[in-house]
Structure formats: structure tokens, C-alpha cells
Design a protein around this motif. Sequence first.
Motif, short mmCIF file in Angstrom:
data_model
loop_
_atom_site.label_atom_id
_atom_site.label_comp_id
_atom_site.label_asym_id
_atom_site.label_seq_id
_atom_site.Cartn_x
_atom_site.Cartn_y
_atom_site.Cartn_z
N ALA A 1 0.81 -1.21 0.00
CA ALA A 1 0.00 0.00 0.00
C ALA A 1 0.85 1.26 0.00
CB ALA A 1 -0.93 -0.02 1.20
N SER A 2 2.00 1.23 -0.63
CA SER A 2 2.83 2.43 -0.69
C SER A 2 2.32 3.37 -1.77
CB SER A 2 4.29 2.06 -0.95
OG SER A 2 4.41 1.58 -2.27
N ASN A 3 2.77 4.60 -1.73
CA ASN A 3 2.36 5.60 -2.71
C ASN A 3 2.79 5.18 -4.12
OD1 ASN A 3 1.31 7.92 -3.72
ND2 ASN A 3 3.09 9.17 -3.21
N TYR A 4 4.01 4.64 -4.23
CA TYR A 4 4.52 4.19 -5.52
C TYR A 4 3.66 3.05 -6.09
CZ TYR A 4 7.57 1.95 -8.92
OH TYR A 4 8.06 1.38 -10.05
N ALA A 5 3.32 2.08 -5.23
CA ALA A 5 2.52 0.93 -5.68
C ALA A 5 1.13 1.38 -6.12
CB ALA A 5 2.42 -0.10 -4.57
N ASN A 6 0.53 2.32 -5.38
CA ASN A 6 -0.80 2.82 -5.77
C ASN A 6 -0.75 3.52 -7.12
OD1 ASN A 6 -2.01 1.85 -3.49
ND2 ASN A 6 -1.77 3.76 -2.34
N ARG A 7 0.29 4.33 -7.33
CA ARG A 7 0.41 5.04 -8.60
C ARG A 7 0.66 4.07 -9.75
NH1 ARG A 7 4.46 9.78 -7.70
NH2 ARG A 7 3.90 10.21 -9.86
N MET A 8 1.44 3.03 -9.51
CA MET A 8 1.71 2.04 -10.55
C MET A 8 0.43 1.24 -10.88
SD MET A 8 4.62 2.59 -11.64
CE MET A 8 4.89 1.25 -12.72
N ASN A 9 -0.35 0.93 -9.85
CA ASN A 9 -1.62 0.22 -10.09
C ASN A 9 -2.57 1.08 -10.92
OD1 ASN A 9 -1.08 -2.21 -8.86
ND2 ASN A 9 -1.75 -1.51 -6.85
N ARG A 10 -2.63 2.37 -10.61
CA ARG A 10 -3.49 3.27 -11.40
C ARG A 10 -3.00 3.37 -12.84
NH1 ARG A 10 -4.10 8.12 -7.06
NH2 ARG A 10 -5.42 6.99 -5.60
N LEU A 11 -1.70 3.45 -13.01
CA LEU A 11 -1.14 3.52 -14.36
C LEU A 11 -1.44 2.23 -15.13
CD1 LEU A 11 0.55 5.04 -16.41
CD2 LEU A 11 2.58 4.00 -15.39
N ARG A 12 -1.26 1.09 -14.47
CA ARG A 12 -1.56 -0.20 -15.11
C ARG A 12 -3.04 -0.27 -15.51
NH1 ARG A 12 -1.59 -4.73 -11.18
NH2 ARG A 12 -3.74 -4.05 -11.07
N ASN A 13 -3.92 0.16 -14.61
CA ASN A 13 -5.36 0.13 -14.91
C ASN A 13 -5.69 1.07 -16.06
OD1 ASN A 13 -5.80 -1.73 -12.93
ND2 ASN A 13 -6.46 -0.24 -11.40
N ARG A 14 -5.04 2.21 -16.11
CA ARG A 14 -5.30 3.16 -17.19
C ARG A 14 -4.81 2.60 -18.53
NH1 ARG A 14 -3.57 8.90 -15.62
NH2 ARG A 14 -5.37 8.70 -14.27
N ILE A 15 -3.67 1.93 -18.52
CA ILE A 15 -3.11 1.35 -19.75
C ILE A 15 -4.02 0.24 -20.27
CG2 ILE A 15 -1.22 -0.03 -20.68
CD1 ILE A 15 0.65 1.61 -18.87
N PHE A 16 -4.50 -0.61 -19.40
CA PHE A 16 -5.31 -1.75 -19.81
C PHE A 16 -6.81 -1.45 -19.76
CE2 PHE A 16 -1.35 -3.83 -18.35
CZ PHE A 16 -0.97 -4.31 -19.58
N THR A 17 -7.18 -0.18 -19.78
CA THR A 17 -8.56 0.32 -19.81
C THR A 17 -9.45 -0.33 -18.76
OG1 THR A 17 -9.26 -1.24 -21.52
CG2 THR A 17 -8.43 0.90 -22.26
N GLU A 18 -8.94 -0.37 -17.56
CA GLU A 18 -9.75 -0.80 -16.44
C GLU A 18 -10.10 0.43 -15.62
OE1 GLU A 18 -7.49 -3.68 -14.32
OE2 GLU A 18 -7.31 -5.02 -16.04
N VAL A 19 -10.92 0.25 -14.59
CA VAL A 19 -11.28 1.37 -13.73
C VAL A 19 -10.03 1.76 -12.94
CG1 VAL A 19 -12.77 2.13 -11.86
CG2 VAL A 19 -13.62 0.54 -13.56
N VAL A 20 -9.70 3.05 -12.98
CA VAL A 20 -8.44 3.52 -12.40
C VAL A 20 -8.44 3.39 -10.89
CG1 VAL A 20 -6.91 5.51 -12.18
CG2 VAL A 20 -8.06 5.07 -14.33
N ARG A 21 -9.50 3.88 -10.25
CA ARG A 21 -9.57 3.81 -8.79
C ARG A 21 -10.53 2.70 -8.39
NH1 ARG A 21 -8.02 8.89 -6.32
NH2 ARG A 21 -7.33 10.29 -7.95
N PRO A 22 -10.32 2.08 -7.24
CA PRO A 22 -11.24 1.03 -6.79
C PRO A 22 -12.64 1.59 -6.55
CG PRO A 22 -9.39 1.31 -5.24
CD PRO A 22 -9.21 2.29 -6.34
N THR A 23 -13.66 0.89 -7.04
CA THR A 23 -15.04 1.37 -6.91
C THR A 23 -15.91 0.25 -6.37
OG1 THR A 23 -15.49 0.73 -9.18
CG2 THR A 23 -14.83 2.99 -8.83
N ASN A 24 -17.15 0.63 -5.98
CA ASN A 24 -18.08 -0.36 -5.45
C ASN A 24 -18.83 -1.06 -6.60
OD1 ASN A 24 -19.74 1.64 -6.30
ND2 ASN A 24 -20.66 2.07 -4.32
#
Length: 115
Positions: A11-34
Motif C-alpha cells: 500500500a505504498s504511494n509508488y505501488a498505488n500510482r503504478m496500479n493506477r497507471l496499469r489500470n489506465r493502460i489496460f482500460t480498467e477502472v483507475v480507482r477502486p469502486t463499489n
Amino acid sequence: MSKYVNLANVASNYANRMNRLRNRIFTEVVRPTNQKSMKVVKLFSDKPVDKNPDIVQYYPRLRETHLLMKNLRWYGLFRDEHQDFKEEMQRLRALRGKPVWKKGQSKKENVKTLK
């Protein structure tokens, strides 16, 4: 590879930013949603209804079918009993001296044209 998977779960800042970038690249939802929001995302990510051939071609081509039946009736190859009935009623009405009813005309105007 497992080291990168473990890094993504941190849950580090770097890991969160990398997860968002990965989601954006693979056209997934960027932030976790319900689940409710995911339903909306799924609806918008689907193909539009008017582009779906199963829905567009579900009903028959009514205009073309109507014109075809009209032409076949004109040639005498198709019998439209309802249209025959309407034409017969119109013919009998003309024999009785009743005027042809025009759309948007009141009864008083119609009677005036008779006299």
C-alpha cells in the motif's frame, strides 16, 4: 514476476500510482469502486445497442415489407382484406352522397361543402 505482484499489493504511494497507471493502460477502472459503480462502467463499456446486430435485425423490415405487399396487391397477387373493406366502405359512402372526410375538418365545415 512474483516480486512485482508482491510490490503491487503493498500500500505504498509508488505501488498505488503504478496500479493506477496499469489500470489506465489496460482500460480498467483507475480507482477502486463499489459494485454499483462497476455496473455503470460495464454498461458504458459494452457495445452500443444500435450497433448490436442481434437487436437491430430482430424486427422485420416493416417499410420494405409494406411496400412489397402494396405492390403485390396492386398486381393482384396478394389479398389485403382490411384494405379491401376500407375501400368498399369508401365506395359505398360515395354512392350515398357522403363527402370524403378530410383530416382536421370539423363536421360543420363538412356539411357546408355538401350544400
